[in-house]
Design an enzyme around this catalytic site. Structure first.
Site, mmCIF file in Angstrom:
data_model
loop_
_atom_site.group_PDB
_atom_site.id
_atom_site.type_symbol
_atom_site.label_atom_id
_atom_site.label_comp_id
_atom_site.label_asym_id
_atom_site.label_seq_id
_atom_site.Cartn_x
_atom_site.Cartn_y
_atom_site.Cartn_z
ATOM 1 N N SER A 110 45.101 36.741 42.594
ATOM 2 C CA SER A 110 45.554 37.417 41.448
ATOM 3 C C SER A 110 44.852 38.843 41.230
ATOM 4 C CB SER A 110 45.076 36.536 40.059
ATOM 5 O OG SER A 110 43.870 36.422 39.903
ATOM 6 N N LYS A 158 40.161 38.803 35.539
ATOM 7 C CA LYS A 158 41.241 39.519 35.249
ATOM 8 C C LYS A 158 40.937 40.770 34.542
ATOM 9 C CE LYS A 158 43.977 35.855 36.285
ATOM 10 N NZ LYS A 158 44.644 35.623 37.481
#
EC number: 3.4.21.89
Length: 263
Positions: A110, A158
């Site tokens: 990701s 993230k």
């Protein structure tokens, strides 16, 4: 009177030492080791002078015996100090690893290409909590999430996009915060020099009810996105991240050597 004063000072030092505690299980060991270190470094200066004479040739057997005895005691004390310092280092390292800085590995796909599966990176855990360096959009953060097939370890990493009170919209590969497109290279955008980071993809599967809908980040929450937007499970799908769930900020990629640097 002097004995009483010395006794009082020693009592105060014991009291101070007893208050020094890194964790419940290290307290008695830490107290013992600190006392040993204190004793070992307060040897009488004349003992050190006697140890210095040990290497000299002296035909007086009584003096040689006394010097040898003191030298052996010095060796024992020196070994004790070294062992003490090593043992004291363990709880300190544990404390630092838990509360100051830690090493993490990988981020799935990701956060590619910024963080790859085999990368190791340093995460600081205290600066933002103390208000020394607050988290800000563009930072890469780690945080807790409920365990699921997408997050088997119960944690994620993230990029922070927006904080509480800001409006977020994704349109035409840009992410807009309060109506302004984020064009800094910390964020994905069509002009990014890395071809793999030239788009944030909009979706209607999560908190956005239309491809170009705008959402308001609630107070005390963060909106996060993965750099590899096409495969990332982020705030588009799992919603906003609570501030208290943030566990750290990624600040340095350390492995492999050819990828060393600030992510």
């Amino acid at each position: 009177m002097m004995a009483n004063g010395r006794s009082l000072r020693q009592s105060n030092k014991r009291s101070n030492i007893s208050r020094f505690s890194i964790s419940m299980w290290t307290r008695p060991i830490t107290i013992l080791l600190v006392k040993l270190a204190y004793w070992s470094i307060t040897l009488r200066p004349q003992m050190l002078l006697e140890m210095g004479r040990y290497s000299e040739i002296n035909h007086n057997k009584e003096i040689q015996h006394a010097d040898a005895k003191h030298y052996k005691k010095f060796l024992i004390v020196r070994w004790g100090v070294q062992v003490t310092l090593v043992l004291l280092a363990f709880p300190i390292i544990l404390f630092l690893a838990e509360n100051v800085v830690s090493i993490h590995r990988g981020a799935g796909r990701s956060m590619e290409p910024t963080l790859q599966a085999d990368d190791r990176y340093l995460v600081e855990n205290i600066m933002f909590r103390l208000g020394i360096r607050l988290l800000q959009p563009g930072d890469i953060i780690t945080f807790r999430v409920p365990e699921s097939p997408s997050f088997p370890t119960g944690s994620a990493v993230k990029r922070l996009i927006a904080i509480g009170g800001q409006h977020v919209r994704i349109k035409n590969c840009y992410v807009y915060v309060n109506g302004q497109p984020l064009t800094d290279n910390a964020f994905n955008h069509p002009g990014h020099p890395n071809p793999k980071r030239q788009c944030y993809y909009s979706t209607t599967a999560g908190i956005f009810n239309s491809p170009d809908a705008e959402v308001l980040v609630p107070p005390g929450h963060y909106f996060v996105l993965g750099d590899n937007s096409a495969v990332s499970m982020d705030s588009r799908f799992v919603g906003f991240i609570k501030q208290e769930d943030v566990t750290g900020r990624v600040y340095l990629r350390i492995w492999p050597p050819w990828r060393f640097g600030v992510p």
